[in-house]
Design an enzyme around this catalytic site. Structure first.
Site, PDB file in Angstrom:
ATOM      1  N   ILE A   1      -5.725  -6.695  -0.449  1.00  0.00           N
ATOM      2  CA  ILE A   1      -5.257  -8.037  -0.802  1.00  0.00           C
ATOM      3  C   ILE A   1      -5.696  -9.061   0.234  1.00  0.00           C
ATOM      4  CG2 ILE A   1      -3.154  -9.437  -1.006  1.00  0.00           C
ATOM      5  CD1 ILE A   1      -1.936  -6.998  -2.485  1.00  0.00           C
ATOM      6  N   GLY A  31      11.392 -14.351  -8.641  1.00  0.00           N
ATOM      7  CA  GLY A  31      12.588 -15.097  -8.210  1.00  0.00           C
ATOM      8  C   GLY A  31      13.691 -14.189  -7.697  1.00  0.00           C
ATOM      9  N   ASP A  62      -3.731  -8.635   8.720  1.00  0.00           N
ATOM     10  CA  ASP A  62      -2.388  -8.686   9.311  1.00  0.00           C
ATOM     11  C   ASP A  62      -2.056  -7.367  10.022  1.00  0.00           C
ATOM     12  OD1 ASP A  62      -2.379  -7.474   6.818  1.00  0.00           O
ATOM     13  OD2 ASP A  62      -0.522  -8.411   6.120  1.00  0.00           O
ATOM     14  N   ASN A  92       2.228  -0.689   5.270  1.00  0.00           N
ATOM     15  CA  ASN A  92       2.386  -1.027   3.861  1.00  0.00           C
ATOM     16  C   ASN A  92       3.095  -2.359   3.786  1.00  0.00           C
ATOM     17  OD1 ASN A  92       3.137  -1.189   1.131  1.00  0.00           O
ATOM     18  ND2 ASN A  92       4.962   0.053   1.495  1.00  0.00           N
ATOM     19  N   GLY A  93       2.452  -3.362   3.187  1.00  0.00           N
ATOM     20  CA  GLY A  93       3.145  -4.643   3.021  1.00  0.00           C
ATOM     21  C   GLY A  93       2.286  -5.812   3.410  1.00  0.00           C
ATOM     22  N   GLU A  94       2.968  -6.899   3.716  1.00  0.00           N
ATOM     23  CA  GLU A  94       2.274  -8.123   4.106  1.00  0.00           C
ATOM     24  C   GLU A  94       3.060  -8.806   5.221  1.00  0.00           C
ATOM     25  OE1 GLU A  94      -0.546  -8.782   2.760  1.00  0.00           O
ATOM     26  OE2 GLU A  94      -0.452  -7.558   0.945  1.00  0.00           O
ATOM     27  N   CYS A  99       0.864  -1.173   0.000  1.00  0.00           N
ATOM     28  CA  CYS A  99       0.000   0.000   0.000  1.00  0.00           C
ATOM     29  C   CYS A  99       0.902   1.225   0.000  1.00  0.00           C
ATOM     30  CB  CYS A  99      -0.870   0.018   1.255  1.00  0.00           C
ATOM     31  SG  CYS A  99      -1.919  -1.435   1.427  1.00  0.00           S
ATOM     32  N   ARG A 138      -4.879   2.263   0.102  1.00  0.00           N
ATOM     33  CA  ARG A 138      -4.988   0.816   0.267  1.00  0.00           C
ATOM     34  C   ARG A 138      -5.067   0.050  -1.050  1.00  0.00           C
ATOM     35  NH1 ARG A 138      -9.603  -3.002   2.946  1.00  0.00           N
ATOM     36  NH2 ARG A 138      -8.200  -4.731   3.418  1.00  0.00           N
ATOM     37  N   LEU A 139      -4.226  -0.973  -1.117  1.00  0.00           N
ATOM     38  CA  LEU A 139      -4.353  -1.990  -2.155  1.00  0.00           C
ATOM     39  C   LEU A 139      -4.892  -3.221  -1.435  1.00  0.00           C
ATOM     40  CD1 LEU A 139      -3.693  -2.774  -5.137  1.00  0.00           C
ATOM     41  CD2 LEU A 139      -1.484  -3.585  -4.308  1.00  0.00           C
TER      42      LEU A 139
END
Lengths: 82, 643
Positions: free
Chosen positions: B52, B365, B99, B74-76, B2, B49-50
């Site tokens: 997810i 990757g 989260d 921001n993040g996961e 985000c 906000r994105l």
């Protein structure tokens, strides 16, 4: 010949910047004036300007890595061809 | 991922919600699904906000039950379900499935130590009104961005610098020392950035603002075994452990309430991740790739081979020279600093394809080459060191021919020139920065284009001294291979690969990238291995290849490493690019910005236009100068006008 070579190196590798001085004996690689592919530009110029073709086994710093070495190499090759 | 932003004003000065709205609007590309602003007295937080995870109730800024602790994130956090279960057992109650709330509760329980429990990619800020304290944290390896500054007594932070610049109290100026670093290392050494007085929170660090004082502290760092540590390792067992870890890291990174796709480069790393998804989960997979019209850069044959073997639904975006030139100004806007290669541009196009395909999340990757020793630079350093022991050897120089097989012009060199270029056996041998000096010395030559005033100003600081002063305790006791890995993973990875070439161009189209190889358990496992299991003689990523046996097609597993590259200076002379390039590099514009020597830039432009800029140095110079000029136009001269 020295002047032509110096002008080419100054224009092509130093982009006319006078502050980047180098002597006729300075190593172009050690002074990082040319990078690893710059030598390919240099031999193309030597061919186009002086009619001297650089063979693979002549692609050596002792032939090409300073103004004086270039002059010596081009003169030697020109004499051999004459 | 985000976008977040915030302001902590000095006591007695209320935060301005309209300013916070303006800041977050600057980075709505990071979070187009929702946005909100929260102000309480002198503290203001903003969030874009994105969505997810927990699409219905994960709105931010989020607060604790008493409204005394607030967070923007921001993040996961990929292990949040396990953390949540543990917290519930300890008596915590949750109002959402997000989260974000897990971080909030963990902070309430553990304070600043909460970060040690997290497995993920994050940048978050917690305003603790009880203590009048701001706590900011960034993930271990620097996946999520976080910048901050102080102006007029206020502390201002955001995911991107453009949000900070929305505050009129913040001056927008180039930091010449920051420019000097980029023209040496390709990246800044945090906290420094390209802009004066704008700081980047380093990866693995947290920041506390309390009583007007800022304290930045490291909570995690890259570490390697001491050189020569005796350690017997069963290779088969080691490869099995690695695969097990990678499967778990990938499984965690599939956690989302939206579909997850994957990038496929045609190389080993992204193929391993895609293969793990297909083999060990029930998840159907869509894969995305860039293809190039120029065969020198194109890997589409290998991409299709992997996609076919794994049975993924595959799509690609073709990328021409003209495409790169046309999107480049947007890429600079998102990168927020000069870049020396165009490689982020095709990835900008790729994230657009992902978005248009209805996806928000991709696995990549990235990170494998750093932790398993995949880059040719590691091989180059090994050969240089090996040769340097016996500089008179006639056989050892031949090894240099095995370097960079994908660079035809380099392959055309005689061994004598390769030796001279790679500086074997010279004074570098005793340097603590041995592995990277040829690259950095070459890059430093770009400084010849700096104007005399900037050159003089930048000479005040030696970038090598600065980086040496940052090297951690124990660095000199590591194996030379580990030292090279450290320099790559500590600096180029977060400063360029995960930012300009990943987060920033992915988030430009609201795409979140996830990196199983950068799960800290995988990183710590890899770093603890002896170098011989990473590069066996001159075989790179040895242990990963062993772990990938039977997982990816053998042709991919045994393929020589081809790093992702894209065409450079030749990209800028098609319609849609030529015009802005000519304007950005016009002598009057260059002279007005004052960074570069206008006449020399003009000569470079002419050389590029003639198609004679074939060397790495000329290409880096051209892209670096152009992106610097564009960054100054966009962020300093015309900031308010850029959309």
């Amino acid at each position: 010949m020295k002047n032509i070579l110096r002008q080419f190196i100054t224009d092509n590798f130093l982009f006319g910047l006078q502050g980047q001085s180098f002597s006729d004996d300075d190593s172009l690689l050690e002074k990082r004036i040319i990078d690893s592919t710059g030598v390919l530009e240099l031999i193309a110029f030597v061919d186009a300007t002086f009619g001297v073709k650089v063979q693979d086994d002549e692609l050596l710093p002792e032939n090409l890595d300073s103004i004086n070495r270039l002059v010596h190499f081009i003169e030697k090759k020109s004499k051999a061809a004459a | 991922m985000c976008g977040i932003a915030g302001i902590i004003n000095p006591p007695g000065s209320e935060a301005d919600p309209s300013l916070l709205r303006h800041m977050i609007d600057r980075i709505r590309h990071r979070g187009p699904d929702d946005s909100a602003v929260y102000v309480k007295d002198r503290a203001g937080l903003a969030h874009a906000r994105l969505s997810i995870i927990d699409l219905t109730s994960g709105q931010q800024p989020m607060h604790n039950e008493t409204g005394t602790v607030s967070i923007v994130f921001n993040g996961e956090i990929f292990n949040f379900p396990e953390l949540r279960d543990g917290l519930i057992k300890q008596g915590c109650r949750f109002r959402t499935r997000s989260d974000t709330e897990v971080i909030l509760r963990l902070y309430e329980l553990k304070g600043e130590d909460c970060v040690h429990d997290l497995n993920g990619q994050w940048a978050f800020a917690v305003w603790d009104a009880r203590q009048e304290k701001l706590f900011v944290s960034r993930d271990r390896v620097g996946i999520a961005p976080m910048f901050y500054t102080q102006a007029a007594g206020a502390f201002i932070f955001a995911s991107e610098i453009k949000a900070i610049f929305a505050d009129p109290r913040v001056a927008r100026r180039v930091d010449i020392a920051g420019l000097n670093e980029i023209f040496t290392f390709w990246v800044n050494l945090p906290p420094r950035t390209f802009f004066e007085n704008i700081c980047e929170l380093p990866p693995g660090h947290s920041l506390v603002l309390q009583d007007g004082a800022v304290r930045v502290a490291c909570y995690w760092r890259l570490d390697y075994p001491t050189s020569g540590s005796p350690r017997h390792i069963d290779e088969r067992e080691c490869a099995e452990q690695l695969l097990e870890l990678l499967v778990d890291a990938t499984r965690l990174r599939l956690r989302a309430d939206v579909p997850v796709g994957a990038y496929l480069s045609g190389g080993l790393d992204s193929s391993v991740i895609a293969a793990v998804v297909r083999r060990y989960t029930e998840t159907p997979l869509k894969t995305f790739s860039v293809s190039f019209e120029d065969a020198e850069f194109d890997e589409s044959r290998h991409q299709k081979e992997v996609a076919g073997a794994l049975g993924t639904e595959h799509c690609e975006v073709p990328c021409s020279y003209g495409d790169i030139g046309r999107v480049f100004p947007r890429v600079v806007w998102h990168a927020e600093k000069p870049i020396l290669r165009t490689a982020p541009a095709p990835l900008f196009m790729l994230s657009r394809l992902v978005r248009e395909s209805g996806y928000k999340v991709v696995l990549t990757g990235e990170g494998s080459d750093e932790i398993f020793g995949g880059y040719d630079l590691f091989k180059e350093a090994k050969i240089r060191r090996f040769w340097g022991v016996r500089p008179e050897s006639q056989m050892r120089p031949l090894l240099l021919k095995r370097l960079y097989p994908y660079l035809p012009k380099l392959q055309a060199q005689s061994p004598a020139y390769l030796q001279a270029f790679f500086q074997v056996g010279d004074s570098y041998a005793s340097s603590r920065l041995f592995s990277h000096l040829p690259r950095w010395e070459l890059t430093s030559k770009l400084k010849m284009f700096l104007s005399p005033e900037v050159l003089q100003s930048s000479a005040a600081e030696d970038p090598y001294h600065r980086i040496e002063a940052q090297l951690p305790e124990g660095y000199d006791r590591w194996d030379p291979f580990s030292r090279a890995q450290y320099l790559e993973a500590e600096y180029l990875l977060p400063g360029y690969l995960l930012s300009s070439q990943a987060d920033r161009v992915a988030m430009a189209h609201s795409i979140e990238a996830r990196y199983p190889f950068l799960d800290h358990r995988v990183v710590e496992f890899a770093n603890a291995l002896p170098p011989r299991l990473k590069m066996k003689v001159l075989r790179e990523k040895y242990i990963l290849k062993r772990a990938a046996g039977g997982l990816v097609p053998e042709s991919i597993r045994n393929r020589a490493k081809q790093p992702y590259r894209s065409p450079d200076s030749q990209s800028f002379f098609a319609t849609g690019a030529r015009e802005y390039v000519e304007a950005a590099l016009a002598p009057a514009r260059v002279a007005r910005h004052g960074i570069f020597h206008a006449a020399a830039v003009l000569k470079l432009l002419e050389k590029v236009r003639r198609g004679q800029a074939i060397g790495i140095k000329d290409n880096m110079a051209f892209v670096g100068i152009l992106s610097t000029q564009l960054a100054i136009d966009q962020f300093i001269d015309h900031f308010g006008e850029v959309q």
